[in-house]
Design an enzyme around this catalytic site. Structure first.
Site, short mmCIF file in Angstrom:
data_model
loop_
_atom_site.label_atom_id
_atom_site.label_comp_id
_atom_site.label_asym_id
_atom_site.label_seq_id
_atom_site.Cartn_x
_atom_site.Cartn_y
_atom_site.Cartn_z
N GLN A 1 111.94 49.50 -16.50
CA GLN A 1 110.50 49.45 -16.73
C GLN A 1 110.11 48.18 -17.49
O GLN A 1 109.05 47.60 -17.23
CB GLN A 1 110.06 50.70 -17.49
N GLY B 1 118.81 54.44 -18.84
CA GLY B 1 118.67 53.14 -18.19
C GLY B 1 117.31 52.86 -17.59
O GLY B 1 116.99 51.71 -17.29
N LYS C 1 111.14 57.07 -7.80
CA LYS C 1 112.35 56.84 -8.60
C LYS C 1 112.74 58.09 -9.38
O LYS C 1 113.90 58.50 -9.40
CB LYS C 1 112.13 55.66 -9.55
N MET C 2 111.76 58.69 -10.07
CA MET C 2 112.04 59.88 -10.88
C MET C 2 112.45 61.05 -10.00
O MET C 2 113.42 61.76 -10.30
CB MET C 2 110.81 60.24 -11.71
N GLY D 1 107.42 64.77 -4.98
CA GLY D 1 107.48 63.36 -5.32
C GLY D 1 108.87 62.81 -5.09
O GLY D 1 109.83 63.30 -5.69
N THR E 1 104.75 54.15 -19.85
CA THR E 1 105.72 55.02 -19.19
C THR E 1 105.40 56.47 -19.55
O THR E 1 104.42 56.74 -20.25
CB THR E 1 107.16 54.70 -19.65
N CYS E 2 106.24 57.39 -19.08
CA CYS E 2 105.98 58.80 -19.39
C CYS E 2 106.18 59.10 -20.87
O CYS E 2 105.65 60.08 -21.39
CB CYS E 2 106.88 59.70 -18.54
N ASN E 3 106.94 58.27 -21.58
CA ASN E 3 107.23 58.51 -22.99
C ASN E 3 106.46 57.63 -23.95
O ASN E 3 106.51 57.87 -25.16
CB ASN E 3 108.73 58.32 -23.26
N ARG E 4 105.78 56.61 -23.47
CA ARG E 4 105.13 55.67 -24.39
C ARG E 4 103.98 54.93 -23.71
O ARG E 4 103.96 54.75 -22.50
CB ARG E 4 106.15 54.68 -24.93
#
Length: 542
Positions: A211, A206, A285-286, A282, A140-143
Site C-alpha cells: 500500500q 506484508g 487482493k483482500m 469480492g 487503508t482499512c486500518n488507517r
C-alpha cells in the site's frame, strides 16, 4: 498598535492574499474569536504506547482579531519586519495527521476513508491550502493518514484538520479527540514503522508495504507529491524491504485476511470447520487472500462473488483440487441464504447487508453454532452493525481482529525490537538527506549571482574589443569567462554538497551555507518564502 504587531496577530485566520496584495486596510474592531487545535504530546510515543488508544488533548485558545491601520508599506515588507517573519526562520515541516485502528473506531475511519482513485484530487486540494506545500494520502482499512510538508506547523495542521472535517462530515472536535499528530523526525519514524509492519494490527504483515508502494505509484506526476514527500515514501519502501530481509519479523506473520479466516474459525464449532459453507464477496487482493487462507485451513469448496468472472477464473486456475463456484453480485442475497460464513471485502462505499436484508435469510444449522457469521474486512464497511441485532447473525469487522493477534503479544514486541535499530539508522539517513536539501537554494543563488557578474563583465570586455571581432574570438572569450567562474565556484560548491552519511560533514555544510548567504547577501530563506507565498496566491487567484 503598530502595523507589524497587528499583522502578526491577525495573520492566522486570514487568507494570504489579503496580506500580500492589500497595501491598506481599514481600521475596525471585532470581538475575540476562538479556534480549536490539538496540543501534541512532547515526547515520542513508543511502539507499545502507540498500540494503545491515544487521545491528544484538545484545547480552546482565544485569538484576538485586530485590524491593521492603513499603510503604504507593502504587505511582504510587513511580513519580513513583523513577528510573522518567523516564517523565514521556521523550516518547512513534515507533518502526519492520522487516525488509525489504535486510536479511532471503524465507524469514524470509514467516513474519513479516501478511495485510491480520489488520492490525486485530495493531494491537489490539500496543496491548495495556504500553508501546505506537498501532500500524500495513505488510506487503508486500518488507517487514514495524511502526510504534508507545511510552511507552518500549527496553521498547516489546522487547515488539514478543517479539510478532513469538510470532506468527511466529522466535526473538528471529534477529529481532535481521535487524531494523532507527529512532526519531522517523529513523522518519519512513524511512516518507517508503518512500512515495516510494526504499526499494523498484525505485526509484519506484508500488505501495508504494498500500500505504501501504491502511494508512490499514484503520486508520480502529481505536482503536490513533491520532493520531500516523495523521498519520504520511497525511503519508507526501502526500510520496509530491509526490515523484512534482515529480521525475522515476517516469519509466521499473518495478514488481515488470514486473521479474518482465523477469527471465523474461532467462532465456529471445531467439528464444522471442514463442512461450513463459505461465501466470499469480492475477488480483489483482500478477497483473494481470504480464499487462499480458507484453502490452507482445509476448505475445499466455496462460492465467490465478484463483478466480473475473470478474476475468479484466474484464482480458480491457481487453486488445485478446490471447487470455486462463481456467482454474480446480483445473486448476493440468494447466495448469502445458502452460506454459514460470509466474508466481505469490496470497495463499495455503501453497505451490502443491512438488518432488513439479513432478517429474511433462513437460519443456519446448529452444527455450525446456529449463527450466520458476517466477517467484514472492508473500510468503509460492507455490513452494517445493525445486522448484529438479529438473534440469528453476528457481525465482525477489522477492529475485532485484535482478538486473533492478542495471544502472541510478547513475540510481537520482541520482533519489533529487532527492527527498531534498522528504522533508527534509516531515519537518521533520511533526515540527513533532507537537511542537505537546504543547501540547494544557496547553490542556485550563488550560481546565478556569479553568472550575472560574468555576463556583465563579458559584455564590457566585448564592447571594448570592438564590433569587428570574429565569432571564434567571441566564443573563446565566453568560454574563458565560464571556465574562470566554474573554477572559482568549484571549491564553494564542494563545501555545499554532502552525501548525508556523515553528521559532522553535514553540520559543516550547513555552516558554509549560512556563511555564503551572509557574504554574498543571497537572502535565500526570505526569497524562498516570497516565492512560495506568491505562488500560493497566484494559484488561488486562477
Amino acid at each position: 498598535m503598530s502595523v507589524s504587531s497587528s499583522l502578526a496577530t491577525s495573520f492566522t485566520g486570514a487568507k494570504l492574499e489579503t496580506h500580500l496584495f492589500l497595501n491598506s486596510v481599514s481600521l475596525s474592531r471585532s470581538s475575540s474569536q476562538y479556534r480549536i487545535f490539538c496540543k501534541p504530546s512532547r515526547g515520542r510515543r513508543s511502539l507499545i504506547q502507540r498500540a494503545a488508544s491515544v487521545n491528544p488533548r484538545c484545547e480552546v485558545a482565544s485569538e484576538a482579531v485586530v485590524d491593521t491601520r492603513s499603510s503604504s508599506v507593502s504587505a511582504l515588507e510587513q511580513l519580513k519586519t513583523s513577528a510573522a517573519d518567523r516564517y523565514t526562520k521556521e523550516r518547512s515541516s513534515i507533518v502526519v495527521i492520522g487516525l488509525s485502528i489504535h486510536t479511532t473506531p471503524v465507524d469514524m475511519r470509514e467516513k474519513l476513508a479516501i478511495p485510491e482513485a480520489e488520492w490525486p484530487r485530495a493531494i491537489g486540494e490539500l496543496c491548495n491550502l495556504n500553508h501546505i506545500e506537498e501532500a500524500a494520502v495513505l488510506s487503508t482499512c486500518n488507517r487514514m493518514e495524511i502526510y504534508v510538508v507545511a510552511l507552518s506547523q500549527h496553521r498547516g495542521v489546522k487547515e488539514v484538520t478543517e479539510w478532513m472535517s469538510k470532506t468527511s462530515g466529522v466535526p473538528v472536535s471529534e477529529l481532535c479527540h481521535h487524531r494523532f499528530l507527529l512532526y519531522n523526525k517523529d513523522a518519519t519514524q512513524h511512516l518507517f514503522e508503518v512500512s515495516a509492519g510494526l504499526d499494523s494490527l498484525v505485526l509484519g504483515e506484508g500488505q501495508i508495504l504494498a500500500q505504501v508502494k501504491q502511494v508512490v505509484k499514484v503520486g508520480q506526476g502529481i505536482v503536490g507529491f513533491g520532493r520531500n514527500i516523495s523521498g519520504l515514501f520511497k525511503h519508507a519502501i526501502t526500510v520496509g524491504k530491509r526490515v523484512r530481509t534482515e529480521t525475522n519479523i515476517a516469519a509466521g506473520a499473518v495478514s488481515v485476511s488470514s486473521a479474518a479466516v482465523e477469527l471465523a474459525l474461532m467462532k465456529l464449532p471445531e467439528s464444522s470447520h471442514a463442512t461450513a459453507r463459505m461465501l466470499v464477496i469480492g475477488a480483489g487482493k483482500m478477497g483473494k487472500l481470504v480464499i487462499k487462507h480458507l484453502v490452507a485451513k482445509g476448505c475445499r469448496k466455496m462460492v465467490v462473488m465478484n463483478r466480473s468472472e475473470e478474476r475468479v477464473a484466474a484464482i480458480r486456475e491457481e487453486m488445485e483440487d478446490v471447487e470455486i463456484i462463481y456467482r454474480p453480485l446480483t445473486e448476493m442475497l440468494a447466495c448469502a441464504a445458502e452460506a454459514d460464513v460470509v466474508f466481505t471485502s469490496t470497495a463499495s462505499e455503501n453497505p451490502l447487508f443491512l438488518k432488513e436484508h439479513a432478517k429474511d435469510l433462513p437460519a443456519v444449522g446448529r452444527d455450525v453454532g446456529g449463527l450466520r457469521l458476517f466477517v467484514d474486512i472492508s473500510v468503509p464497511r460492507n455490513v452494517g452493525a445493525c445486522v448484529s441485532e438479529l438473534e440469528t447473525a453476528r457481525v465482525y469487522n477489522v477492529d475485532d481482529l485484535k482478538e486473533v493477534v492478542a495471544a502472541n503479544k510478547e513475540d510481537r514486541l520482541r520482533k519489533a525490537m529487532e527492527a527498531q535499530a534498522i528504522i533508527m539508522e534509516e531515519s537518521k539517513q533520511f533526515e540527513a538527506w533532507r537537511d542537505s536539501l537546504e543547501t540547494v537554494p544557496t547553490i542556485k543563488k550563488l550560481r546565478a549571482y556569479a553568472e550575472r557578474i560574468r555576463v556583465a563583465e563579458l559584455e564590457k570586455c566585448l564592447s571594448k574589443m570592438g564590433d569587428d571581432i570574429s565569432k571564434k574570438t567571441r566564443r573563446a572569450v565566453d568560454d574563458l569567462s565560464r571556465g574562470i567562474v566554474n573554477k572559482l565556484l568549484h571549491g564553494p560548491m564542494q563545501h555545499l554538497r554532502c552525501d548525508g552519511s556523515d553528521s559532522r560533514t553535514l553540520s559543516e555544510t550547513l555552516e558554509n551555507m549560512h556563511a555564503l548567504n551572509r557574504m554574498f547577501s543571497l537572502e535565500t530563506d526570505i526569497s524562498l518564502l516570497e516565492e512560495k507565498i506568491r505562488a500560493k496566491v497566484e494559484q488561488a487567484q486562477k
